[in-house]
Design a protein around this motif. Structure first.
Motif, PDB file in Angstrom:
ATOM      1  N   LEU A  97     -79.595  19.591 -89.193  1.00 19.30           N
ATOM      2  CA  LEU A  97     -79.181  19.323 -87.824  1.00 19.30           C
ATOM      3  C   LEU A  97     -80.152  19.945 -86.815  1.00 19.30           C
ATOM      4  N   SER A  98     -80.599  21.144 -87.136  1.00 20.24           N
ATOM      5  CA  SER A  98     -81.578  21.793 -86.260  1.00 20.24           C
ATOM      6  C   SER A  98     -82.878  21.008 -86.234  1.00 20.24           C
ATOM      7  N   ASP A  99     -83.286  20.501 -87.381  1.00 19.93           N
ATOM      8  CA  ASP A  99     -84.523  19.709 -87.487  1.00 19.93           C
ATOM      9  C   ASP A  99     -84.417  18.462 -86.620  1.00 19.93           C
ATOM     10  N   TRP A 100     -83.270  17.784 -86.734  1.00 22.35           N
ATOM     11  CA  TRP A 100     -83.071  16.561 -85.940  1.00 22.35           C
ATOM     12  C   TRP A 100     -83.060  16.882 -84.445  1.00 22.35           C
ATOM     13  N   ALA A 101     -82.300  17.918 -84.066  1.00 23.57           N
ATOM     14  CA  ALA A 101     -82.176  18.259 -82.651  1.00 23.57           C
ATOM     15  C   ALA A 101     -83.505  18.708 -82.059  1.00 23.57           C
ATOM     16  N   ASN A 106     -85.707  17.481 -78.689  1.00 24.93           N
ATOM     17  CA  ASN A 106     -86.496  18.593 -78.113  1.00 24.93           C
ATOM     18  C   ASN A 106     -85.606  19.763 -77.696  1.00 24.93           C
ATOM     19  N   ASP A 107     -84.576  20.018 -78.501  1.00 23.80           N
ATOM     20  CA  ASP A 107     -83.688  21.134 -78.205  1.00 23.80           C
ATOM     21  C   ASP A 107     -84.379  22.439 -78.598  1.00 23.80           C
ATOM     22  N   ALA A 108     -84.637  23.268 -77.597  1.00 26.95           N
ATOM     23  CA  ALA A 108     -85.456  24.468 -77.797  1.00 26.95           C
ATOM     24  C   ALA A 108     -84.815  25.459 -78.759  1.00 26.95           C
ATOM     25  N   ALA A 109     -83.490  25.689 -78.635  1.00 28.56           N
ATOM     26  CA  ALA A 109     -82.818  26.652 -79.507  1.00 28.56           C
ATOM     27  C   ALA A 109     -82.912  26.216 -80.964  1.00 28.56           C
ATOM     28  N   SER A 110     -82.804  24.912 -81.201  1.00 25.90           N
ATOM     29  CA  SER A 110     -82.906  24.397 -82.572  1.00 25.90           C
ATOM     30  C   SER A 110     -84.312  24.575 -83.128  1.00 25.90           C
TER      31      SER A 110
END
Length: 472
Positions: A97-101, A106-110
């Motif tokens: 999920l972090s990889d996708w986000a 471009n979700d910075a926290a992920s």
């Protein structure tokens, strides 16, 4: 050069002053999980619904590993590449999920979370280059904690050319962006003059800001300043209070420093069992100085039953965690066969690691290895080169070694006046053997004008520093 002198050169004492400039080891809340995302499929809507749970699981995996935030664990990394250390289905779900986000939204926290996975081996093969790329992307997208991580890569020279200026700039950006850890790291830069002009007042101001904002590393470094009277009036009770606060907040270096105070009775009543307990806590949480201190305790039988194999096991852990002093101690053990099987090649390797990681005692020991040809071909010029490095890096023993080689012409042309210069330097730094050698020089007029009064003064100083030098 006598065997006693050689033996003296390998002795490694306990030095707690390095606590002030140790690697970043505090605690900072893990970045919030993904915010609102506009999803284009039911699958991703369902995935996002569960992201909180998987993210918390990811955080719990981190907590179990080192009780610190990602950026604080980075200072303890091993190889730049390697297999995953922790892996399970739920963790893989969180990382997917972090990889996708990160890459789609471009979700910075992920991106930052994924970067830590590649840095630490949490569900991904260790790959610092990929980690750096992810941290840079997160920093660019205003994840300020990631800017601290990028700064650490520049400070350490991991997969990028080392740049203390860039590191300090990134810490400043993070601090200005409201990240207390950035302020603590920036304080360390001002404390030691890394990438900025040394400014103890500024360092203390930043430590106070970080500590008051809940960053335990800021509290620990502020405690060191109070303990040593660095840039502020010495105040041991205040130092103890700050170490206790940092340790209670999960900062392993704070626990180590508190343990050192209990071991030596500094600001508190001496309490060896308490010191050992704190070292064990710090070491189990990954602090290399905690492991080193516990290793010395087992090596000397201080507060615990003497156990050399256990001591070397702890020095091994500390060395693997980047503690150059433990690398040197472990090298001595392999050279002498103390607590481990004698292995001169391994000793040489560890001395080199210690020396080039900034431990001057390792350089001096390398000099001894080359001077006597222990496990390597004898090479006197090489020995002198390492003694010079040890001396220039501030080790009085290294300066004494240079005094010896110039006094007797070992690998260099004999030069008594130069030998006396090095003895003088080491003696002024309270190295008793050099004071005694300098006293002999004045007694017999070797390289200096004969002066019996000066000789007696130096012999008395040597005796004051070390009773074993009271033979005159």
């Amino acid at each position: 050069m006598t065997d006693d002198a050689g033996s003296t050169r390998k002795k490694q004492g306990k030095n707690k002053n390095d606590a002030a400039s140790g690697g970043p080891k505090s605690r900072f809340p893990w970045p919030h999980l993904l915010g609102e995302l506009v999803l284009i499929s039911v699958f991703f809507a369902f995935a996002l619904y569960h992201l909180g749970d998987t993210g918390l699981l990811f955080n719990s995996q981190i907590s179990l590993r080192c009780r610190l935030t990602p950026v604080e664990c980075l200072s303890r990394l091993g190889p730049a590449e390697g297999p995953a250390k922790t892996n399970n289905a739920e963790l893989q779900q969180a990382l997917a999920l972090s990889d996708w986000a990160c890459h789609v939204k471009n979700d910075a926290a992920s991106c930052s979370r994924l970067g830590y996975a590649y840095s630490s081996g949490m569900g991904r093969n260790v790959d610092r280059a990929t980690a750096m790329s992810l941290f840079e992307k997160a920093c660019f997208h205003q994840e300020k904690l990631a800017c601290v991580e990028v700064g650490l890569f520049y400070e350490k020279g991991w997969v990028v050319q080392r740049s203390l200026d860039k590191a300090a700039g990134l810490y400043q950006e993070a601090c200005s962006g409201g990240v207390p850890l950035g302020c603590a790291f920036l304080g360390s830069s001002y404390h030691s003059g890394r990438g900025v002009d040394k400014n103890l007042s500024k360092a203390i101001e930043l430590y106070q800001q970080a500590c008051s904002d809940g960053n335990a590393w800021g509290c620990t470094n502020l405690g060191v300043c109070y303990e040593l009277g660095t840039g502020i009036e010495k105040n041991l009770p205040k130092a103890i209070e700050l170490y206790q606060q940092a340790c209670s907040d999960g900062n392993s270096r704070g626990c180590t420093n508190l343990g050192l105070c209990y071991e030596f009775g500094k600001g508190v009543e001496k309490n060896l069992p308490k010191a050992i307990e704190l070292y064990q806590q710090a070491c189990s949480d990954g602090d290399s100085i905690g492991c080193r201190s516990l290793g010395f305790a087992y090596e000397d039988g201080t507060g615990v039953e003497k156990n050399l194999p256990k001591a070397m096991e702890l020095h091994e852990k500390a060395c693997s965690g980047g503690n150059s002093m433990s690398c040197n101690s472990l090298g001595g053990a392999y050279e002498d066969g103390t607590g481990v099987e004698k292995n001169l090649s391994k000793a040489m390797e560890l001395y080199e690691k210690a020396c080039f990681d900034g431990e001057p005692m390792g350089c001096n020991n390398l000099g001894l290895v080359y001077e006597y040809g222990k496990g390597v071909e004898k090479n006197l010029p090489k020995a002198v080169e390492f003694y010079e490095k040890a001396c220039s890096d501030g080790l009085p023993l290294g300066c004494n070694s240079l005094g010896v080689v110039y006094e007797y012409g070992i690998g260099v042309e004999k030069d008594l006046p130069k030998a006396m210069e090095f003895y003088e330097k080491a003696c002024s730094d309270e190295f008793p053997l050099s004071c005694k050698s300098l006293g002999d020089a004045y007694k017999y007029g070797k390289g200096v004008k004969k002066d019996l009064f000066k000789a007696v003064e130096l012999f008395q100083r040597a005796c004051t520093l070390d009773e074993e030098e009271c033979s005159h």
